[in-house]
Design a protein around this motif. Sequence first.
Motif, PDB file in Angstrom:
ATOM      1  N   UNK A 137      44.153 -13.279 -17.504  1.00  0.00           N
ATOM      2  CA  UNK A 137      43.606 -14.392 -16.719  1.00  0.00           C
ATOM      3  C   UNK A 137      42.129 -14.611 -17.048  1.00  0.00           C
ATOM      4  N   UNK A 138      41.370 -13.514 -17.158  1.00  0.00           N
ATOM      5  CA  UNK A 138      39.947 -13.628 -17.466  1.00  0.00           C
ATOM      6  C   UNK A 138      39.716 -14.199 -18.859  1.00  0.00           C
ATOM      7  N   UNK A 139      40.568 -13.836 -19.812  1.00  0.00           N
ATOM      8  CA  UNK A 139      40.413 -14.323 -21.174  1.00  0.00           C
ATOM      9  C   UNK A 139      40.857 -15.785 -21.318  1.00  0.00           C
ATOM     10  N   UNK A 140      41.752 -16.225 -20.458  1.00  0.00           N
ATOM     11  CA  UNK A 140      42.340 -17.558 -20.595  1.00  0.00           C
ATOM     12  C   UNK A 140      41.449 -18.650 -20.027  1.00  0.00           C
ATOM     13  N   UNK A 141      40.821 -18.414 -18.896  1.00  0.00           N
ATOM     14  CA  UNK A 141      40.022 -19.458 -18.249  1.00  0.00           C
ATOM     15  C   UNK A 141      38.957 -18.819 -17.372  1.00  0.00           C
ATOM     16  N   UNK A 142      37.899 -19.585 -17.112  1.00  0.00           N
ATOM     17  CA  UNK A 142      36.830 -19.054 -16.262  1.00  0.00           C
ATOM     18  C   UNK A 142      37.279 -19.077 -14.801  1.00  0.00           C
ATOM     19  N   UNK A 143      36.720 -18.151 -14.034  1.00  0.00           N
ATOM     20  CA  UNK A 143      37.057 -18.078 -12.628  1.00  0.00           C
ATOM     21  C   UNK A 143      37.539 -16.691 -12.243  1.00  0.00           C
ATOM     22  N   UNK A 144      37.767 -16.473 -10.956  1.00  0.00           N
ATOM     23  CA  UNK A 144      38.206 -15.152 -10.479  1.00  0.00           C
ATOM     24  C   UNK A 144      39.638 -14.842 -10.903  1.00  0.00           C
ATOM     25  N   UNK A 145      39.977 -13.540 -10.865  1.00  0.00           N
ATOM     26  CA  UNK A 145      41.341 -13.105 -11.195  1.00  0.00           C
ATOM     27  C   UNK A 145      42.292 -13.438 -10.051  1.00  0.00           C
ATOM     28  N   UNK A 146      41.835 -13.201  -8.826  1.00  0.00           N
ATOM     29  CA  UNK A 146      42.689 -13.407  -7.664  1.00  0.00           C
ATOM     30  C   UNK A 146      42.358 -14.724  -6.971  1.00  0.00           C
ATOM     31  N   UNK A 147      43.353 -15.226  -6.265  1.00  0.00           N
ATOM     32  CA  UNK A 147      43.214 -16.464  -5.514  1.00  0.00           C
ATOM     33  C   UNK A 147      43.706 -16.197  -4.103  1.00  0.00           C
ATOM     34  N   UNK A 148      42.841 -16.398  -3.114  1.00  0.00           N
ATOM     35  CA  UNK A 148      43.195 -16.146  -1.717  1.00  0.00           C
ATOM     36  C   UNK A 148      43.275 -17.465  -0.967  1.00  0.00           C
ATOM     37  N   UNK A 149      44.304 -17.585  -0.122  1.00  0.00           N
ATOM     38  CA  UNK A 149      44.550 -18.826   0.602  1.00  0.00           C
ATOM     39  C   UNK A 149      44.922 -18.511   2.035  1.00  0.00           C
ATOM     40  N   UNK A 150      44.435 -19.335   2.965  1.00  0.00           N
ATOM     41  CA  UNK A 150      44.791 -19.157   4.372  1.00  0.00           C
ATOM     42  C   UNK A 150      46.236 -19.611   4.585  1.00  0.00           C
ATOM     43  N   UNK A 151      47.049 -18.731   5.099  1.00  0.00           N
ATOM     44  CA  UNK A 151      48.447 -19.053   5.407  1.00  0.00           C
ATOM     45  C   UNK A 151      48.768 -18.640   6.840  1.00  0.00           C
ATOM     46  N   UNK A 152      49.890 -19.133   7.336  1.00  0.00           N
ATOM     47  CA  UNK A 152      50.328 -18.838   8.700  1.00  0.00           C
ATOM     48  C   UNK A 152      51.398 -17.750   8.658  1.00  0.00           C
ATOM     49  N   UNK A 153      51.243 -16.736   9.500  1.00  0.00           N
ATOM     50  CA  UNK A 153      52.188 -15.633   9.533  1.00  0.00           C
ATOM     51  C   UNK A 153      52.896 -15.500  10.856  1.00  0.00           C
ATOM     52  N   UNK A 154      53.174 -14.281  11.244  1.00  0.00           N
ATOM     53  CA  UNK A 154      53.938 -13.987  12.460  1.00  0.00           C
ATOM     54  C   UNK A 154      53.257 -14.571  13.691  1.00  0.00           C
TER      55      UNK A 154
END
Length: 473
Positions: free
Chosen positions: A304-321
């Motif tokens: 991922x780091x070699x392919x494009x700039x930006x962080x490795x992980x992506x965090x998103x707000x989701x709804x759970x229990x």
Amino acid sequence: MHALRASVRVGLLLAADTAAFLVARTALHFLLNRQLLRPLDAATRWVVPALGPYGGWQMGAALLVGLLVAGAYRSGDAWRSPQRTLSGVMLAVGLVLWGDLWLRDIAPVLVHYLTAVAGLGTCVLVARFGVDRFVTWLAHLFHSPVERVLLVGEPDEPFSQKVVGRLSRHGSMELAGWITDQSPAPGSIQREGVLGSLDDLWSILKDNPIDTVVLCGQIGDTQHKLLMEAVVSAGVRLLAVSRYDRLGWVRPAPISYRSVSFMELTVPSLRAQQMWIKRMVDLTAAGLGLLVISPLLTLIAIAIKLDSRGPVFFAQERVGLGGRTFRMMKFRTMRVGADAEKAQLAHLNTSGDARLFKIPNDPRVTRVGVFLRKWSLDELPQLFNVLRGDMSLVGPRPFFEKDLATYHEHHFGRLGALPGITGLWQVSGRSSITDFEEVVRLDCEYIHRWSLWLDIEILLKTLPAVLRRTGAY
């Protein structure tokens, strides 16, 4: 006749289970004699299931006891249940290997247990399936149904048709006809398949070879008494379709409270004790899984780091229990700033529903991201969410908080369990299911039907679904 059939059923199952044990025992001896099954440790032979000092016959006895305790010889569909059969095999192997826990290390005993359950369980399941097919084949060969059924109720009602549809799937049953609760009006035309009314029950049972009477509808106390007297005198079995079957997932259970008999109506959803079991499984599986796949996670992060700039992980707000929000982790598969472009690409959404935003060949996805999405590798970091308690291995898929504003009352049922990395929706079609109502139905069905066996079944179906790559983009 019913006693004879029960005796034949139990006899055939005992023969099949004994044959399955002998096949498993013979196969093991063959592998050992040909040295095809080599132990990892010559001192412990911990790859080979222990047969015991008496050549394995105590395992055969334990198998019959385990199946008996698990209810795998009961009537109805109980003896066909893979869950009951596997539970009996697991209990049997545990009984035989229990003493080894005190004499040997846990690792060889665990390998013994798992290999014995897998081998013996497979043989028993195949043998019992063969018995079921054999009985059905005999019924077709001699044109003699195993059971002739007379139905009581209104044949034109949807619920009655539903019962007929379920019974007709089994070739070993023959529908003899219907009895209605009301006598036909004078001069009316006799309906096809209707043999008469409850007033004619005595003569119908006398003149027809009926084995079982099935009560589909509701009748009064006087008619019920007449029905009971007739079937008892004729030696016929009486089954009543539960009226609560009309209420979807409601499960009735007889209880006594303050010396009064009640029928408790419950929904088999995730309860406290079930959630504890599910949580223990999640912690164990997620922890071991992260240890095993850690090299793969490292390689994906580098790509991922070699392919494009930006962080490795992506965090998103989701709804759970219960509607609580959490940050769901994924490998980044899109270019930086992809969320800001979502409104511009809304017209490409194939589902037509903003709550299911799916775009084939999404221009925001990176080259590595295309590969990760095809094989669902971008979901692997969610194992960290499982360890944190935000998610489970199996459960409803988490959605965005803003989608809650568009929910109707029945949509909130999918918030009754921890969201999962995989679930009934994913193994039923993944992104090819674009109807939000169908997604909600599958998620609620999972919550209502939950069992540890269902989780195992979904996990086993997840890998083939990923390999097929159907609907993945």
